[in-house]
Enzyme design. Structure first.
Site, PDB file in Angstrom:
ATOM      1  N   PHE A  35      86.166 -35.419  31.342  1.00 61.92           N
ATOM      2  CA  PHE A  35      86.223 -34.911  32.703  1.00 61.92           C
ATOM      3  C   PHE A  35      86.150 -36.315  33.837  1.00 61.92           C
ATOM      4  CE2 PHE A  35      86.618 -32.412  36.489  1.00 61.92           C
ATOM      5  CZ  PHE A  35      85.507 -32.732  37.074  1.00 61.92           C
ATOM      6  N   GLU A  36      84.987 -36.754  33.607  1.00 61.32           N
ATOM      7  CA  GLU A  36      84.430 -38.026  34.396  1.00 61.32           C
ATOM      8  C   GLU A  36      85.469 -38.970  34.207  1.00 61.32           C
ATOM      9  OE1 GLU A  36      80.625 -37.669  32.472  1.00 61.32           O
ATOM     10  OE2 GLU A  36      79.771 -38.391  34.332  1.00 61.32           O
ATOM     11  N   ASP A  38      88.714 -38.736  33.364  1.00 62.23           N
ATOM     12  CA  ASP A  38      89.752 -38.426  34.192  1.00 62.23           C
ATOM     13  C   ASP A  38      89.836 -38.736  35.818  1.00 62.23           C
ATOM     14  OD1 ASP A  38      90.921 -35.687  32.084  1.00 62.23           O
ATOM     15  OD2 ASP A  38      91.335 -37.828  32.034  1.00 62.23           O
ATOM     16  N   SER A  83     101.610 -37.279  26.651  1.00 58.16           N
ATOM     17  CA  SER A  83     100.491 -36.479  26.740  1.00 58.16           C
ATOM     18  C   SER A  83     100.848 -35.538  27.574  1.00 58.16           C
ATOM     19  CB  SER A  83      99.306 -37.626  27.174  1.00 58.16           C
ATOM     20  OG  SER A  83      99.649 -38.068  28.213  1.00 58.16           O
ATOM     21  N   LEU A  84      99.748 -34.726  28.142  1.00 48.36           N
ATOM     22  CA  LEU A  84     100.049 -33.765  28.896  1.00 48.36           C
ATOM     23  C   LEU A  84      99.210 -33.797  30.150  1.00 48.36           C
ATOM     24  CD1 LEU A  84      98.960 -30.717  26.619  1.00 48.36           C
ATOM     25  CD2 LEU A  84     101.399 -31.099  27.269  1.00 48.36           C
ATOM     26  N   GLU A 113      98.178 -21.580  24.679  1.00 45.18           N
ATOM     27  CA  GLU A 113      97.693 -21.864  23.431  1.00 45.18           C
ATOM     28  C   GLU A 113      96.328 -22.591  23.637  1.00 45.18           C
ATOM     29  OE1 GLU A 113     100.134 -24.600  21.382  1.00 45.18           O
ATOM     30  OE2 GLU A 113     102.131 -23.459  22.104  1.00 45.18           O
ATOM     31  N   ARG A 136      99.715 -41.039  16.966  1.00 46.65           N
ATOM     32  CA  ARG A 136     100.110 -41.122  18.193  1.00 46.65           C
ATOM     33  C   ARG A 136     100.437 -42.826  18.369  1.00 46.65           C
ATOM     34  NH1 ARG A 136      98.284 -41.628  23.490  1.00 46.65           N
ATOM     35  NH2 ARG A 136      99.848 -40.763  24.961  1.00 46.65           N
ATOM     36  N   GLU A 173      97.366 -31.312  15.277  1.00 48.48           N
ATOM     37  CA  GLU A 173      96.032 -31.885  15.587  1.00 48.48           C
ATOM     38  C   GLU A 173      95.045 -32.077  14.389  1.00 48.48           C
ATOM     39  OE1 GLU A 173      96.174 -32.834  18.805  1.00 48.48           O
ATOM     40  OE2 GLU A 173      93.868 -33.441  19.349  1.00 48.48           O
ATOM     41  N   LYS A 288     102.542 -23.527  28.202  1.00 48.11           N
ATOM     42  CA  LYS A 288     103.762 -23.903  28.152  1.00 48.11           C
ATOM     43  C   LYS A 288     104.855 -22.981  28.409  1.00 48.11           C
ATOM     44  CE  LYS A 288     102.297 -26.342  23.891  1.00 48.11           C
ATOM     45  NZ  LYS A 288     102.153 -26.588  22.520  1.00 48.11           N
ATOM     46  N   CYS A 406      57.815 -54.731  29.893  1.00 43.55           N
ATOM     47  CA  CYS A 406      58.245 -54.075  28.467  1.00 43.55           C
ATOM     48  C   CYS A 406      57.313 -53.307  27.815  1.00 43.55           C
ATOM     49  CB  CYS A 406      58.484 -55.613  27.850  1.00 43.55           C
ATOM     50  SG  CYS A 406      59.374 -54.942  26.036  1.00 43.55           S
TER      51      CYS A 406
END
Ligand code: IVH
Length: 669
Positions: A35-36, A38, A83-84, A113, A136, A173, A288, A406
């Site tokens: 998500f991040e 994207d 891809s989607l 799906e 792919r 998949e 779809k 340290c």
């Protein structure tokens, strides 16, 4: 936003995305959630389309991740593997629904799906038998993994049933179900092997193994979801999957034929909360258009179908109390804060530790000891803290101060300009740094010496190994009497050290652990200079002439070889008999391109970019990363960047196609 500001942000985004791409695709160790990722890509794409003047064909936004592996044969996909499009909320999904209905009218049913979280494969069947399985890859070409795919028990090698087309492709998949994943990681822990971050990485790592008998031992599975093709075999998506199921493919039954967008929402909501109960991981749902006739009408954009979209779930979160913060010092001296939490259940596992990244993040979130924090599990093994519940904070809590010395050797920490991490500069004396360097040296991709972390710890503690070269002076009688050791294990260790003397030069160079010199860079450097001696005296300019070596890497090498103790280490390794040189790898095929400089740009049909580079080298030509007045040819594939094109035209450089290039060569390639 002014163009100047946009350019700065675009550059920042490209930089972080390159790093995340590498972590995800090369290391299989992502540090942010999809998500991040994207979000970052979307921000970059928006900026790039608003400010096209900063276009760059190498931008991460242009890259379709590639899993091409040099050891597998690759083939062109009959139908490109696209891809989607992703959506993250109902609004975006409603927009998708409106877009669809605008083109095909109101009478649309959606087939919903699950979005299986694994590795996509494309299988071709001829006359009912499995013919070939490709990954792919870059979407256009994929690796042939047929021998590994055959080991997956649920994949039919011979189809049964009726109306089986003489030749067709089916996509699925490859996944590793939760149970098998946990077992695999448990076994790896016992053997001190690194853990897989998630089932997807485990599946993808397994599929890329060379030895298919090892693949067969891992309980992979494959779930099917799509039969591409121009022939009209079916009326609807759901019929196509029913047919696939009747021929013997595993098609999960969690699907729903939705008659309205409301039913689609219900499906999403249900699985977002019920995903935990599935025996495998999903990262969303796929919606779809069911009618294949309508799918055809809608068609594809360059990257995605217009008739399907995915809805991605948010990463799962839990709340827990922050008990303390530990600081770990790595091989490079980087100090990483790690949070200790009250144990809490999250996405099927119990979480006790979480990563905090760096001082900036602690300050940004104002995380304090005793706080109730939100932890989130993205693709990583260790979840991370993403926020603080301020309402539950103790009234007398105080801001947390990052350490200034340290934790291992007490040296004052430093922070380099433009870097987020704190470093311990005591690389000579700080124990975890010394041990870390030795562990890197012996690791599988480097010298491949079989010794557990605990063994290195022991040898270091006893003062027997203070740097990598000491390994080659270990004495059998001395180690066989150490705790944990006996005659047999001492002999095995020495045997493994002995055989590392044959490890080829590129890996020896990688084993040194020079900053920014990873496996690929080490290989490129080794191939260019052919010996450690030549590399050690190379100046900045000649270093930067090597493909993929820029200023940052060149500087790091210069600084490494300017230090007396590094030179001494190399000298000791040399006297220990390690491989410090190699023969030229490119067998020359001809001299026909001698003196010609090429820049490769775009995507190609017959050969991959790497292959083309090799061919150029084999015929005496030179590869260069950027266009200059010295460039003779641009070898242009599809999607060559417009800025490159303009620059080439301005300088009057010939732009040639792959075919024209191959025609220049003496024999056919
Ligand atoms: S359909 C042309 N259906 O998601 C459309 N993909 O981002 C082909 N995936 O590469 C994709 N579950 O690896 C489709 N039920 C499903 C899926 C699915 C997982 C993956 C697949 C694909 C990626 C697209």
């Amino acid at each position: 936003m002014t163009p100047e500001q946009a350019q700065i942000r675009i550059n920042e985004l490209r930089k972080v995305l390159y790093q995340h791409n590498y972590k995800y695709y090369v290391k299989s160790e992502p540090t942010i959630s999809d998500f991040e990722y994207d979000l970052l890509i979307n921000e970059l794409q928006t900026l790039e389309s608003t400010f096209p003047q900063f276009d760059d064909e190498n931008s991460p936004s242009r890259r379709v991740g590639s899993d091409l592996n040099r050891e597998f044969e690759s083939f062109t996909h009959r139908y490109p593997m696209l891809s989607l499009g992703n959506t993250y909320n109902r609004e975006e999904l409603t927009e998708f629904d409106l877009r669809v209905k605008k083109v095909v009218g109101e009478d649309v049913r959606y087939f919903c799906e699950l979005k299986y979280d694994g590795v996509a494969v494309a299988l071709t069947y001829r006359n009912g038998r499995l013919h070939r399985a490709l990954t792919r890859g870059d979407g256009t070409r994929g690796d042939d993994v047929t021998h590994n795919i055959r080991t997956i028990r649920s994949i039919p090698l011979q189809l049964q049933g009726e109306n089986i087309p003489p030749e067709f492709e089916i996509r699925g998949e490859v996944i590793l179900p939760a149970e098998g994943f946990e077992k695999l990681n448990a076994e790896r822990e016992i053997k001190s092997e690194p853990q897989f971050a998630n089932p997807r990485n485990a599946a993808s790592g397994t599929l890329k193994m060379q030895n298919s008998s090892l693949v067969a031992k891992r309980p992979l599975d494959c779930l099917f979801y799509y039969i591409p093709g121009e022939q009209q075999l079916f009326q609807t998506q759901h019929e196509s999957l029913e047919a696939a199921r009747s021929w013997g493919f595993k098609v999960p039954g969690y699907n729903l034929l939705a008659h309205s967008i409301k039913e689609v929402f219900d499906f999403m909501d249900h699985w977002e909360s019920a995903r935990d109960k599935l025996p495998f991981e999903i990262d969303g749902v796929v919606i779809k258009v069911d009618s294949i006739q309508l799918q055809k009408q809608l068609g594809f954009t360059a990257k995605t179908p217009r008739w399907a979209i995915s809805y991605k779930f948010r990463a799962e979160q839990a709340t827990s109390r922050l008990l303390s913060i530990d600081f770990q010092v790595g091989r490079t001296g980087a100090v990483t804060p790690v949070a200790n939490l009250e144990p809490v259940r999250l996405a099927g596992t119990t979480v006790k530790r979480a990563s905090l990244h760096n001082a900036d993040q602690i300050a940004l979130l104002d995380i304090r000891l005793g706080d109730y924090v939100y932890v989130e599990k993205g693709g990583e093994i260790i979840p991370k803290i993403v926020g603080v519940d301020r309402d539950r904070r103790d009234a007398d809590s105080e801001p947390f101060h990052f350490i200034s010395t340290c934790p291992e050797c007490n040296t004052n920490l430093i922070r380099r300009e433009d870097e987020a991490a704190h470093y311990c500069p005591n690389d000579i004396g700080c124990p975890p740094q010394i041990k870390g360097r030795i562990e890197h040296f012996i690791s599988r991709k480097a010298m491949e010496i079989n010794a557990a972390e605990a063994t290195i710890e022991l040898l270091f503690r006893k003062g027997l190994v203070k740097d990598a070269s000491d390994l080659y002076r270990l004495d059998f009688h001395r180690i066989k009497n150490l705790e944990r050791f006996g005659e047999k294990s001492a002999r095995n260790l020495l045997k493994s050290i002995e055989s590392s003397r044959d490890v080829p030069f590129p890996r020896v160079l990688y084993a040194l652990g020079i900053r920014y010199v990873g496996e690929t860079v080490a290989r490129k450097l080794a191939e260019a200079f052919l010996s450690m001696d030549r590399l050690m005296i190379a100046d900045q300019e000649s270093l930067e002439q090597v493909d993929e070596i820029g200023e940052r890497i060149a500087q790091s090498l210069l600084s490494y070889f300017s230090e007396e103790r590094n030179l001494q280490l190399v000298e000791r390794l040399k006297s220990a008999g390690l491989q410090m040189e190699m023969e030229s790898v490119t067998e020359m095929a001809s001299e026909i391109l001698a003196g010609k400089s090429f820049v490769i740009s775009g995507v190609f049909v017959q050969h991959s970019r790497e292959e083309l580079k090799t061919i150029i080298g084999q015929h005496g030509g030179k590869n260069s990363g950027s266009i200059s007045a010295r460039t003779d040819y641009i070898l242009a594939g599809e999607n060559m960047g417009p800025s490159k094109y303009q620059k080439a035209q301005k300088l009057g450089i010939s732009i040639i196609t792959e075919e024209q290039f191959l025609a220049m060569l003496p024999q056919s390639h």
